[in-house]
Design a protein around this motif. Structure first.
Motif, mmCIF file in Angstrom:
data_model
loop_
_atom_site.group_PDB
_atom_site.id
_atom_site.type_symbol
_atom_site.label_atom_id
_atom_site.label_comp_id
_atom_site.label_asym_id
_atom_site.label_seq_id
_atom_site.Cartn_x
_atom_site.Cartn_y
_atom_site.Cartn_z
ATOM 1 N N VAL A 1 0.848 -1.191 0.000
ATOM 2 C CA VAL A 1 0.000 0.000 0.000
ATOM 3 C C VAL A 1 0.885 1.243 0.000
ATOM 4 C CG1 VAL A 1 -1.738 1.290 1.273
ATOM 5 C CG2 VAL A 1 -1.843 -1.209 1.218
ATOM 6 N N GLN A 2 0.553 2.175 -0.862
ATOM 7 C CA GLN A 2 1.264 3.451 -0.897
ATOM 8 C C GLN A 2 0.267 4.591 -0.816
ATOM 9 O OE1 GLN A 2 3.712 3.142 -4.486
ATOM 10 N NE2 GLN A 2 5.472 2.650 -3.194
ATOM 11 N N LEU A 3 0.640 5.610 -0.074
ATOM 12 C CA LEU A 3 -0.206 6.779 0.128
ATOM 13 C C LEU A 3 0.585 8.011 -0.304
ATOM 14 C CD1 LEU A 3 -1.340 5.923 3.781
ATOM 15 C CD2 LEU A 3 -2.488 5.289 1.663
ATOM 16 N N MET B 1 -9.169 4.562 7.076
ATOM 17 C CA MET B 1 -8.199 5.589 6.704
ATOM 18 C C MET B 1 -8.403 6.843 7.543
ATOM 19 S SD MET B 1 -8.393 5.274 2.561
ATOM 20 C CE MET B 1 -8.218 3.674 1.761
ATOM 21 N N GLY B 2 -7.422 7.703 7.522
ATOM 22 C CA GLY B 2 -7.561 8.910 8.310
ATOM 23 C C GLY B 2 -6.509 9.945 7.990
ATOM 24 N N TRP B 3 -6.634 11.076 8.654
ATOM 25 C CA TRP B 3 -5.685 12.173 8.544
ATOM 26 C C TRP B 3 -5.163 12.523 9.935
ATOM 27 C CZ3 TRP B 3 -3.976 14.117 3.963
ATOM 28 C CH2 TRP B 3 -4.735 13.834 2.832
ATOM 29 N N ALA C 1 -3.519 4.730 6.789
ATOM 30 C CA ALA C 1 -4.467 3.667 6.479
ATOM 31 C C ALA C 1 -4.103 2.415 7.262
ATOM 32 C CB ALA C 1 -4.473 3.376 4.982
ATOM 33 N N ASP C 2 -5.105 1.572 7.444
ATOM 34 C CA ASP C 2 -4.884 0.286 8.100
ATOM 35 C C ASP C 2 -5.916 -0.689 7.551
ATOM 36 O OD1 ASP C 2 -3.320 -0.038 11.238
ATOM 37 O OD2 ASP C 2 -4.042 -1.707 9.988
ATOM 38 N N TRP D 1 -0.052 1.893 7.290
ATOM 39 C CA TRP D 1 0.641 2.624 6.224
ATOM 40 C C TRP D 1 0.459 4.114 6.441
ATOM 41 C CZ3 TRP D 1 -3.023 -1.206 5.228
ATOM 42 C CH2 TRP D 1 -2.492 -2.471 4.894
ATOM 43 N N ARG D 2 1.441 4.892 6.024
ATOM 44 C CA ARG D 2 1.395 6.340 6.186
ATOM 45 C C ARG D 2 2.079 7.021 5.022
ATOM 46 N NH1 ARG D 2 5.030 9.828 10.220
ATOM 47 N NH2 ARG D 2 6.048 10.216 8.239
#
Length: 124
Positions: free
Chosen positions: A2-4, A34-36, A96-97, A113-114
C-alpha cells in the motif's frame, strides 16, 4: 504494497480553505480504514479525522470545519478544510490500516501505512 501520496497543502490566510488529497494504491480491501493526522513543530502528532467503514470521527477542534471523504473509484481520500486558522498549521499525513476491524483512532500512534505528508500553513 500500500502506498499513500498526499497533495493539496499550501499557504492560506486565516478563514480560507484547502482540500487535501491522498491517492491510495495497493489497498485491496473492500472496506475503508483511513484517516488524517497532523503534527506541528514542537507538538505531538494529533489525529484529525478517521473514516472507519463509513463512520467518521473528528477531533473537537476541527468539527464543523473539516470533512473527510473517500472516493473509492478514484482511490483517493480527501480532507476538505474550511475556516482555517493559524492553529491548523501543521504537516498533514494520510494514514491507512486494514478495515476488518478498523483499529484507527484519533489517539493511535501506529499505522499500517502512512504517507510522506503535505504542509499546511495558515497565516493570520
Amino acid at each position: 504494497q500500500v502506498q499513500l501520496v498526499e497533495s493539496g497543502g499550501g499557504s492560506v490566510q486565516s478563514g480560507g480553505s484547502l482540500r487535501l488529497s491522498c491517492v491510495v494504491s495497493g489497498y485491496i480491501y473492500s472496506g475503508t480504514c483511513m484517516g488524517w493526522f497532523r503534527q506541528a513543530p514542537g507538538k505531538e502528532r494529533e489525529g484529525v479525522a478517521i473514516l472507519d467503514n463509513g463512520s467518521t470521527t473528528y477531533t473537537d477542534s476541527v468539527k464543523g470545519r473539516f470533512t473527510i471523504s473517500h472516493d473509492k473509484a478514484e482511490n483517493t481520500l480527501y480532507l476538505q478544510m474550511n475556516s482555517l486558522n493559524p492553529e491548523d498549521t501543521a504537516m498533514y499525513y494520510c494514514v491507512a490500516d486494514t478495515p476488518s476491524p478498523c483499529v484507527l483512532t484519533l489517539k493511535r500512534h501506529e499505522f499500517g501505512w502512512r504517507g510522506q505528508g503535505t504542509q499546511v500553513t495558515v497565516s493570520s
